[in-house]
Design an enzyme around this catalytic site. Structure first.
Site, PDB file in Angstrom:
ATOM      1  N   ASP A 216       0.831  -1.201   0.000  1.00 39.66           N
ATOM      2  CA  ASP A 216       0.000   0.000   0.000  1.00 39.66           C
ATOM      3  C   ASP A 216       0.873   1.261   0.000  1.00 39.66           C
ATOM      4  O   ASP A 216       1.872   1.338   0.717  1.00 39.66           O
ATOM      5  CB  ASP A 216      -0.845  -0.042   1.288  1.00 39.66           C
ATOM      6  N   GLU A 281      14.678 -15.193   0.782  1.00 39.95           N
ATOM      7  CA  GLU A 281      14.979 -16.252   1.759  1.00 39.95           C
ATOM      8  C   GLU A 281      13.942 -17.369   1.668  1.00 39.95           C
ATOM      9  O   GLU A 281      14.184 -18.492   2.047  1.00 39.95           O
ATOM     10  CB  GLU A 281      14.896 -15.695   3.195  1.00 39.95           C
TER      11      GLU A 281
HETATM   12  C1  GLC Z   1      -4.246   2.917  -0.583  1.00 38.33           C
HETATM   13  C2  GLC Z   1      -5.466   2.035  -0.459  1.00 38.33           C
HETATM   14  C3  GLC Z   1      -6.609   2.903  -0.043  1.00 38.33           C
HETATM   15  C4  GLC Z   1      -6.307   3.501   1.319  1.00 38.33           C
HETATM   16  C5  GLC Z   1      -4.990   4.267   1.283  1.00 38.33           C
HETATM   17  C6  GLC Z   1      -4.499   4.547   2.667  1.00 38.33           C
HETATM   18  O1  GLC Z   1      -4.384   3.837  -1.586  1.00 38.33           O
HETATM   19  O2  GLC Z   1      -5.671   1.367  -1.648  1.00 38.33           O
HETATM   20  O3  GLC Z   1      -7.816   2.202   0.007  1.00 38.33           O
HETATM   21  O4  GLC Z   1      -7.326   4.362   1.709  1.00 38.33           O
HETATM   22  O5  GLC Z   1      -3.977   3.531   0.649  1.00 38.33           O
HETATM   23  O6  GLC Z   1      -4.025   3.366   3.253  1.00 38.33           O
END
Ligand code: GLC
Length: 566
Positions: A216, A281
């Site tokens: 993310d 790993e």
């Molecule tokens: C990313 C995720 C989204 C979330 C953001 C904060 O873009 O896909 O859904 O709100 O990160 O974590």
């Protein structure tokens, strides 16, 4: 010129895989207590994904979380939130995924934690300047009394990206950075303790057998030295990209877009080199996939150099209008950029953060990523046109070499829910902008399985955390199964023909002689022609393998894609 998905033409599964995104809260409520999807529901419904013909699943977060941002606010990275089940449910689900011959990718959220995470609690309890505070981005305020935020950065969800804390004696204290909601404090990735924790988190899930991670906000972990002020261009999407309607023609970016001090900083790369070694790993072709809203593609390719991640979402492709020249250009640029570092391109049209492509491709007004659409949106998409274009766009995407991502519900042709009532909305964007941006709830409505059931079979308790439209019966999976021409059957045919012809590991050869609105290429034994315009185009000779809409005799109608043999 022939263009392949990778110079090195490796055969690791992720180079060509079709990966299905499960958004757990909206997939299937198997525990049947609350109208929220869960791991038991996923396990029960996995055979439907095998039947669809995908190779892997990616699960959005199911970790312990107060759910302020639907789980992207993690309070414990190594446990399952009770609303989704238990670690034992996770293990049962993973066993089933593997028994069915699928791979499993889980989400990792390293840019920020929840404010309910024990690390943040410890940081608040510890004095300014302490080791605990240094794990996050605490700063003194600006202005004579420190009562203004440290800089002018705005949160992706709207409003200031800083919140001030109160000291134990009740006086105002320092400010902490949150690029997203107040409840999502950013971690300090210059801190080696933070890095150590995340190595352990990776190992926790790798030890349990996951095949990889979707990372993310993989462009956000490092912020520029000194945290300088920055004002983004007016047309920038929340995450740095733009969901424009204007065709992005080759060379459109004469100068690279400016790099905000919180996105795409050079320092992120050593973190991914480190994680690459951790994954190594474990062997077995594990994958890291970057959610990095970085342009241009040549820069995004830095995330997938041989010693970093394996994949990055191709948001430039997702953001491209349904337009022949723009599509040819972004496809060519993608293959060039990714193959220059030996990586496959990825292809994606929908996910849980963008307007579903069955609606987006028929929007008539610009709609920056994250803003969403709702009852008062101007230029609301016409459903039939959106679906027609979405089917054609998917038939084009699934013919391209590389790895493709499918977001749950798109195989049903689901549109964005544009009529979601205001009082049902849950996206922090809606609240932080006082309702001026709808946010992302419209693409997150629980998906329909059985037309005749009250909640379309999503939950045993006949509830769903976001209300489902009353006219979704025809989109339900069981309405489409075996129905000639349904979107579900189209996806099945596309996926099986893609696999049978090895298109994911293929290379494309552009075909000339078509009108500008047409994207035409050969990938191995398959000729693909996508007509993005309105005018009918004559079809060359060749056996029709499949088409996104019925064809005329020797003619390809507008907004239609065909695959021919030979
Ligand atoms: C990313 C995720 C989204 C979330 C953001 C904060 O873009 O896909 O859904 O709100 O990160 O974590």
């Amino acid at each position: 010129m022939a263009q392949s998905s990778s110079d090195q033409r490796g055969t690791e599964w992720w180079r060509s895989a079709v990966i299905y995104q499960i958004y757990p809260r909206s997939f299937s409520d198997g525990m049947g207590q609350d109208g929220l999807g869960d791991l038991v529901g996923i396990t029960e419904r996995l055979p439907a994904l095998v039947d669809l013909g995908v190779d892997a699943v990616w699960l959005s977060p199911f970790y312990t979380s107060p759910q302020k941002d639907a789980g992207y606010d993690v309070a414990d990275y190594c446990d399952v939130d009770p609303i989704f089940g238990t670690l034992a449910d996770f293990e049962a689900m993973q066993r089933k995924v593997h028994e069915l011959g699928l791979k499993l990718i889980v989400d990792l959220v390293p840019n920020h934690t929840s404010d309910q995470h024990a690390w943040f609690g410890a940081a608040l309890a510890a004095p300014e300047g302490s080791a605990e505070r240094d794990r996050y981005m605490f700063r003194d305020g600006s202005g004579p009394h420190g009562d203004l935020p440290p800089n002018n950065w705005q949160s992706v969800f709207g409003g200031a990206a800083w919140t001030r804390v109160t000291r134990p004696d009740g006086t105002p204290g320092q400010w902490y950075l949150h690029l997203f909601d107040t409840s999502q404090p950013d971690l300090n990735w210059q801190n080696s303790w933070v890095r150590e924790q995340f190595r352990d988190i990776l190992r926790f899930w790798l030890d349990r057998g996951v095949d990889g991670f979707r990372v993310d906000v993989a462009h956000g972990l490092i912020k520029a030295e000194g945290l300088p002020d920055y004002t983004p261009p007016a047309d920038a999407g929340s995450m740095g990209g733009t969901l424009g309607l204007e065709p992005e023609i080759e060379g459109h970016a004469e100068v690279d877009p400016p790099t905000p001090p919180y996105w795409a900083q050079e320092g992120v790369h050593e973190i991914y080199r480190d994680w690459h070694r951790v994954l190594e790993e474990y062997g077995g072709d594990r994958v890291l996939c970057a959610e990095a809203w970085v342009e241009p593609l040549a820069k995004l390719a830095n995330w997938v150099r041989p010693d970093e991640m394996q994949q990055a979402f191709n948001f430039s492709y997702l953001e491209t209008a349904w337009n022949g020249p723009a599509l040819r250009s972004v496809i060519a640029d993608s293959l060039t950029a990714f193959s220059s570092v030996g990586a496959p391109s990825s292809w994606v049209l929908s996910n849980h953060d963008v307007v579903r492509h069955a609606s987006r491709l028929a929007l008539t007004e610009d709609n920056p990523q994250g803003h969403g659409i709702g009852p008062k949106t101007l230029g609301k998409p016409v459903r039939a046109l959106g679906l027609r274009r979405a089917r054609a766009a998917t038939a084009l995407m699934l013919a391209l070499p590389g790895s493709a991502y499918i977001y749950q519900g798109e195989e049903l042709g689901l549109p964005e829910d544009v009529d979601l009532p205001d009082d049902a909305r849950q996206d922090p964007t809606w609240f932080r902008t006082n309702g001026t941006r709808y946010g992302r709830d419209g693409c997150r409505v629980p998906i329909p399985w059985e037309a005749a059931k009250p909640d379309y079979g999503f939950s045993h308790v006949q509830r769903s955390w976001l209300p489902q439209p009353t006219d979704w019966g025809p989109y339900a999976r069981d309405s489409q199964e075996g129905l000639d021409g349904s979107t579900l059957e189209l996806y099945r045919s596309l996926l099986s023909a893609r696999a049978a012809n090895g298109l994911g590991l293929g290379e494309i050869e552009w075909l000339d002689g078509y009108p500008d609105d047409v994207v035409a290429f050969r990938n191995g034994a398959v000729t693909v022609i996508a007509n993005t315009g309105e005018a009918v185009v004559p079809l060359p000779a060749g056996e029709v393998m499949l088409s996104s809409e019925p064809l005329g005799v020797g003619a390809l109608p507008g907004d239609t894609t065909v695959w021919l043999r030979g």
